[in-house]
Design an enzyme around this catalytic site. Structure first.
Site, PDB file in Angstrom:
ATOM      1  N   THR A  21      -0.534  -4.325   1.330  1.00 35.82           N
ATOM      2  CA  THR A  21      -1.364  -5.140   0.440  1.00 35.82           C
ATOM      3  C   THR A  21      -2.546  -5.735   1.208  1.00 35.82           C
ATOM      4  O   THR A  21      -2.685  -5.512   2.412  1.00 35.82           O
ATOM      5  CB  THR A  21      -0.514  -6.243  -0.226  1.00 35.82           C
ATOM      6  OG1 THR A  21      -1.241  -6.830  -1.309  1.00 35.82           O
ATOM      7  CG2 THR A  21      -0.128  -7.338   0.768  1.00 35.82           C
ATOM      8  N   ASN A  22      -3.386  -6.459   0.518  1.00 35.85           N
ATOM      9  CA  ASN A  22      -4.483  -7.218   1.123  1.00 35.85           C
ATOM     10  C   ASN A  22      -4.243  -8.694   0.853  1.00 35.85           C
ATOM     11  O   ASN A  22      -3.640  -9.032  -0.165  1.00 35.85           O
ATOM     12  CB  ASN A  22      -5.813  -6.852   0.447  1.00 35.85           C
ATOM     13  CG  ASN A  22      -6.388  -5.554   0.957  1.00 35.85           C
ATOM     14  OD1 ASN A  22      -6.372  -5.263   2.147  1.00 35.85           O
ATOM     15  ND2 ASN A  22      -6.913  -4.766   0.044  1.00 35.85           N
TER      16      ASN A  22
END
Ligand code: CTP
Length: 211
Positions: A21-22
């Site tokens: 994810t970010n």
């Protein structure tokens, strides 16, 4: 006026419990959606997993992966007057996704990855002349050259850049500082200020120039 906004991160699962994810709280995209409703606009907010409630009056569509975010946006893109890509979309996803949680012994120490769809660029290629496209660029360095280059590469009319290396603002924070470009060059700068104030300033710049 109908606006379509993406917000938050995407999750690209390796197995049911692990993902790439970010960092992204969704706060900037949600503030923009809220401020757009205040303008009397219809707002579709396609959101990755975040801890925020849906703003009143906004049609929130919850998604997890980049592919789901793309599909939800593609369904709605033709009807929107303005598309604003605020989401921190993961650029890669694991090539293989296990159905069951993997043990340490089953896990390879090297991950095989494949690119995700570039939502902004792909939708930009099928835009109508009346549609306005706005991208975001979160950078740690060379923001002044990278942001305008992204505006061109992604076929945007506007790009909003923020420096995510500055402490206390940007990613996950309640405040932000942004620089705005359009196709003619640098338009202005706002912040540090609460994200809601940044959102109102951004809409004011766009309304002045476009509508
Ligand atoms: N974006 C998107 N789909 C992706 C990646 C990015 O729609 N798969 C959008 C983001 O929402 C943002 C803009 O494109 O509006 C720029 O995102 P950014 O991550 O800065 O750009 P990248 O193309 O991923 O470039 P980089 O190589 O710097 O990561």
């Amino acid at each position: 006026m109908r606006v379509l906004i993406t917000a938050g991160p995407t999750r690209e699962h390796l197995d049911p419990v692990r993902y790439l994810t970010n960092g992204s709280s969704g706060k900037m995209g949600y503030a923009l959606a809220e401020a757009a409703v205040q303008q009397g606009w219809k707002v579709d907010l396609v959101s990755g997993p975040v801890a925020l409630p849906a703003p009143a009056g906004v049609n929130r569509v919850a998604v997890v992966s980049a592919q789901e975010m793309y599909a939800a946006c593609a369904d709605r893109f033709a009807e929107c007057d303005l598309f604003m890509a605020v989401a921190a979309v993961a650029d890669f996803r694991p090539k293989y996704r296990a159905e069951q949680k993997q043990t340490k012994l089953e896990t390879d120490s090297t991950l095989a990855l494949e690119p995700t769809v570039d939502i902004l660029k792909t939708l930009g290629q099928r835009r109508n002349a009346h549609q306005v496209l706005v991208g975001f660029a979160a950078e740690t360095h060379d923001l002044e050259t990278k942001a305008p280059a992204k505006l061109i590469a992604k076929g945007c009319d506007w790009i909003v850049a923020n420096d995510v290396s500055a402490p206390g603002i940007g990613m996950e924070a309640d405040a932000n500082a942004v620089t705005l470009w359009n196709r003619s060059g640098r338009v202005g700068r706002k912040g540090p200020a609460p994200k809601r104030e940044i959102a109102e300033w951004l809409w004011a710049q766009l309304i002045d120039a476009q509508f």
